[in-house]
Design a protein around this motif. Structure first.
Motif, PDB file in Angstrom:
ATOM      1  N   SER A  39      61.985  34.522  21.604  1.00 36.95           N
ATOM      2  CA  SER A  39      61.971  35.021  20.186  1.00 36.95           C
ATOM      3  C   SER A  39      61.827  33.723  19.304  1.00 36.95           C
ATOM      4  O   SER A  39      62.296  32.669  19.495  1.00 36.95           O
ATOM      5  CB  SER A  39      63.179  35.634  20.060  1.00 36.95           C
ATOM      6  OG  SER A  39      64.502  35.043  20.417  1.00 36.95           O
ATOM      7  N   PHE A  40      61.803  34.241  18.085  1.00 38.44           N
ATOM      8  CA  PHE A  40      61.616  33.014  17.212  1.00 38.44           C
ATOM      9  C   PHE A  40      61.704  33.374  15.666  1.00 38.44           C
ATOM     10  O   PHE A  40      61.618  34.618  15.255  1.00 38.44           O
ATOM     11  CB  PHE A  40      59.867  32.341  17.094  1.00 38.44           C
ATOM     12  CG  PHE A  40      59.240  33.403  16.924  1.00 38.44           C
ATOM     13  CD1 PHE A  40      58.530  33.371  15.793  1.00 38.44           C
ATOM     14  CD2 PHE A  40      58.394  34.034  18.008  1.00 38.44           C
ATOM     15  CE1 PHE A  40      57.468  34.427  15.336  1.00 38.44           C
ATOM     16  CE2 PHE A  40      57.346  34.791  17.816  1.00 38.44           C
ATOM     17  CZ  PHE A  40      56.934  35.154  16.471  1.00 38.44           C
ATOM     18  N   ARG A  41      62.344  32.472  14.747  1.00 36.01           N
ATOM     19  CA  ARG A  41      62.508  32.835  13.432  1.00 36.01           C
ATOM     20  C   ARG A  41      61.896  31.422  12.612  1.00 36.01           C
ATOM     21  O   ARG A  41      62.564  30.497  13.090  1.00 36.01           O
ATOM     22  CB  ARG A  41      64.010  33.118  13.123  1.00 36.01           C
ATOM     23  CG  ARG A  41      63.909  33.445  11.655  1.00 36.01           C
ATOM     24  CD  ARG A  41      65.200  34.020  11.115  1.00 36.01           C
ATOM     25  NE  ARG A  41      65.417  34.566   9.659  1.00 36.01           N
ATOM     26  CZ  ARG A  41      65.258  33.750   8.848  1.00 36.01           C
ATOM     27  NH1 ARG A  41      65.350  32.428   8.741  1.00 36.01           N
ATOM     28  NH2 ARG A  41      65.466  34.376   7.543  1.00 36.01           N
ATOM     29  N   CYS A  42      61.023  31.710  11.902  1.00 38.44           N
ATOM     30  CA  CYS A  42      60.525  30.503  11.209  1.00 38.44           C
ATOM     31  C   CYS A  42      60.298  30.759   9.567  1.00 38.44           C
ATOM     32  O   CYS A  42      59.691  31.980   9.158  1.00 38.44           O
ATOM     33  CB  CYS A  42      59.077  30.054  11.811  1.00 38.44           C
ATOM     34  SG  CYS A  42      58.918  29.514  13.401  1.00 38.44           S
ATOM     35  N   SER A  56      63.724  28.296  14.498  1.00 40.81           N
ATOM     36  CA  SER A  56      64.586  28.611  15.644  1.00 40.81           C
ATOM     37  C   SER A  56      64.185  29.260  16.755  1.00 40.81           C
ATOM     38  O   SER A  56      63.098  30.237  16.376  1.00 40.81           O
ATOM     39  CB  SER A  56      66.113  29.283  15.229  1.00 40.81           C
ATOM     40  OG  SER A  56      65.989  30.687  14.667  1.00 40.81           O
ATOM     41  N   TYR A  57      64.396  28.999  17.810  1.00 44.30           N
ATOM     42  CA  TYR A  57      63.577  29.708  19.028  1.00 44.30           C
ATOM     43  C   TYR A  57      64.643  29.828  20.304  1.00 44.30           C
ATOM     44  O   TYR A  57      65.266  29.090  20.494  1.00 44.30           O
ATOM     45  CB  TYR A  57      62.407  28.670  19.512  1.00 44.30           C
ATOM     46  CG  TYR A  57      61.388  28.091  18.593  1.00 44.30           C
ATOM     47  CD1 TYR A  57      60.224  29.018  18.427  1.00 44.30           C
ATOM     48  CD2 TYR A  57      61.424  27.094  17.835  1.00 44.30           C
ATOM     49  CE1 TYR A  57      59.496  28.540  17.354  1.00 44.30           C
ATOM     50  CE2 TYR A  57      60.578  26.560  17.100  1.00 44.30           C
ATOM     51  CZ  TYR A  57      59.441  27.416  16.608  1.00 44.30           C
ATOM     52  OH  TYR A  57      58.522  26.903  15.799  1.00 44.30           O
ATOM     53  N   GLU A  58      64.169  30.833  21.012  1.00 47.84           N
ATOM     54  CA  GLU A  58      64.991  31.218  22.246  1.00 47.84           C
ATOM     55  C   GLU A  58      63.993  31.286  23.177  1.00 47.84           C
ATOM     56  O   GLU A  58      62.876  32.118  23.201  1.00 47.84           O
ATOM     57  CB  GLU A  58      65.728  32.557  21.898  1.00 47.84           C
ATOM     58  CG  GLU A  58      66.944  32.629  21.160  1.00 47.84           C
ATOM     59  CD  GLU A  58      67.985  31.901  21.499  1.00 47.84           C
ATOM     60  OE1 GLU A  58      68.352  31.513  22.865  1.00 47.84           O
ATOM     61  OE2 GLU A  58      68.878  31.488  20.579  1.00 47.84           O
ATOM     62  N   GLY A  80      68.659  21.782  21.210  1.00 44.60           N
ATOM     63  CA  GLY A  80      67.374  21.933  22.007  1.00 44.60           C
ATOM     64  C   GLY A  80      66.388  20.867  22.229  1.00 44.60           C
ATOM     65  O   GLY A  80      66.298  20.036  21.288  1.00 44.60           O
ATOM     66  N   ASN A  81      65.575  20.801  23.045  1.00 45.16           N
ATOM     67  CA  ASN A  81      64.695  19.751  23.370  1.00 45.16           C
ATOM     68  C   ASN A  81      63.071  20.222  23.068  1.00 45.16           C
ATOM     69  O   ASN A  81      63.086  21.594  23.359  1.00 45.16           O
ATOM     70  CB  ASN A  81      64.611  19.175  24.721  1.00 45.16           C
ATOM     71  CG  ASN A  81      66.084  18.619  24.873  1.00 45.16           C
ATOM     72  OD1 ASN A  81      66.865  18.337  23.911  1.00 45.16           O
ATOM     73  ND2 ASN A  81      66.425  17.930  26.080  1.00 45.16           N
ATOM     74  N   PRO A 114      67.978  27.600  23.746  1.00 49.91           N
ATOM     75  CA  PRO A 114      67.899  27.710  22.213  1.00 49.91           C
ATOM     76  C   PRO A 114      67.672  26.391  21.370  1.00 49.91           C
ATOM     77  O   PRO A 114      68.115  25.206  21.711  1.00 49.91           O
ATOM     78  CB  PRO A 114      69.318  28.022  21.757  1.00 49.91           C
ATOM     79  CG  PRO A 114      69.963  27.513  22.851  1.00 49.91           C
ATOM     80  CD  PRO A 114      69.425  27.721  24.181  1.00 49.91           C
ATOM     81  N   ARG A 115      66.417  26.503  20.572  1.00 48.30           N
ATOM     82  CA  ARG A 115      66.033  25.521  19.776  1.00 48.30           C
ATOM     83  C   ARG A 115      65.873  25.594  18.325  1.00 48.30           C
ATOM     84  O   ARG A 115      65.562  26.508  18.049  1.00 48.30           O
ATOM     85  CB  ARG A 115      64.490  24.834  20.343  1.00 48.30           C
ATOM     86  CG  ARG A 115      63.672  24.112  19.288  1.00 48.30           C
ATOM     87  CD  ARG A 115      63.963  22.634  19.448  1.00 48.30           C
ATOM     88  NE  ARG A 115      63.247  21.757  18.594  1.00 48.30           N
ATOM     89  CZ  ARG A 115      63.219  20.341  18.891  1.00 48.30           C
ATOM     90  NH1 ARG A 115      63.901  19.772  19.535  1.00 48.30           N
ATOM     91  NH2 ARG A 115      62.103  19.838  17.986  1.00 48.30           N
TER      92      ARG A 115
END
Length: 319
Positions: A39-42, A56-58, A80-81, A114-115
């Motif tokens: 999942s992502f939110r940009c 943010s990313y999962e 996150g990396n 999570p990033r």
């Protein structure tokens, strides 16, 4: 400076993320590793030559940049990396360090969620233009900037502060949306901070330029060029105005400007042509502007203009 724009994306589809991250000239392919959910939110905010995003990313995401990008990207991770793999090296983006990337094609990018990161995007044409101005000669090609900045250092803390200011200021009610001069100043501050504090191909030349002011005859020659930038002048004319021999003039420009007198004149004329093409009150055509500033071959002028400013003369913004 162009008006600020804002775009927010959320989703779970890697194909959608690929479309979001890609540009027409630099596509990025995205896949979910082992077909596991992601999942992502940009949230992207941009204005002219600079943009900023909070993302943010999962999950674990693999991506690949297919062609050379047109922007310098600076990742400021908080969680996150991410690993950017190239044919001869890998660059890791981890919290505590800003990561600077020049948009080279990757063999693979691995993003482990999570990033969360804040990211800055700066047109490489703006970076090159600022460096050209600082060195007073045309710069082309890669900057080869060192990929890491310690975010606990003075430069790193300032970079993070500027990025946050840009993000807040370009938001829906942000002050920078109504203050184009303040926005332009912040964009310049980020650009010059990078060029003056990060190691790159031209760092030594910038240091020499700062420590060794040009001698009087070089300054006289430059003043003469500015006064006659639209006139037909020769190397001998410039040397005569500077009151030195041609050889001394050439040595002075090589030593203190790392260029030649005629190359410096050529740069001044390119910038003058660019300024006129961007002038909203100018009605001159590209061919008329080229002829005015001494460019007799329109195709060659267009090619040199694109190398210098990142776009064709016909695409110059009059905003």
């Amino acid at each position: 400076m162009q008006a600020a724009t804002r775009s927010t994306f959320t989703g779970t589809d890697p194909d959608q993320l690929s479309e979001i991250l890609s540009t027409a000239k630099s596509p990025i392919s995205v896949t979910a590793l082992d077909n596991k959910p992601v999942s992502f939110r940009c949230n992207f905010l941009s204005a002219g030559a600079i943009g900023v995003a909070e993302c943010s990313y999962e999950g674990t995401i693999a991506a690949k940049r297919e062609t050379q990008g047109e922007k310098l990207t600076i990742f400021l991770p908080t969680q996150g990396n991410a690993i950017f793999s190239y044919p001869k090296k890998s660059i890791e983006s981890v919290p505590g360090f800003a990561t600077l990337l020049e948009g080279d094609p990757t063999t693979r990018t691995l993003l482990v969620g999570p990033r969360n990161h804040l990211a800055l995007f700066i047109d490489k044409a703006k970076i090159v233009g600022s460096l050209t101005h600082m060195l007073e000669r045309t710069i082309r090609g890669k900057i080869d900037v060192h990929p890491y900045v310690d975010l606990t250092s003075s430069a790193g803390l300032t970079l993070l502060h500027l990025a946050k200011q840009l993000y807040r200021g370009l938001g829906d009610d942000g002050a920078l949306r109504q203050s184009p001069l303040a926005l332009a100043s912040l964009c310049d501050a980020v650009t010059f901070l990078i060029l003056e504090n990060c190691e790159h191909r031209y760092s030594d030349q910038l240091a020499r330029t700062a420590l060794a002011p040009a001698p009087r005859h070089v300054k006289r020659a430059i003043d003469f060029m500015h006064e006659h930038v639209s006139s037909t002048i020769s190397l001998r004319d410039i040397a005569t105005a500077a009151n030195v021999s041609i050889r001394t003039l050439q040595q002075g420009f090589r030593q203190f400007r790392n260029t030649t007198p005629m190359a410096h004149l050529h740069e001044l004329r390119l910038v003058a042509a660019h300024n006129e093409l961007c002038d909203p009150y100018s009605t001159s055509t590209v061919s008329q502007v080229a002829a005015k500033w001494g460019f007799s071959h329109l195709g060659r002028f267009a090619a040199e203009y694109r190398k210098r400013f990142g776009h064709l003369p016909s695409q110059a913004s009059k905003a």
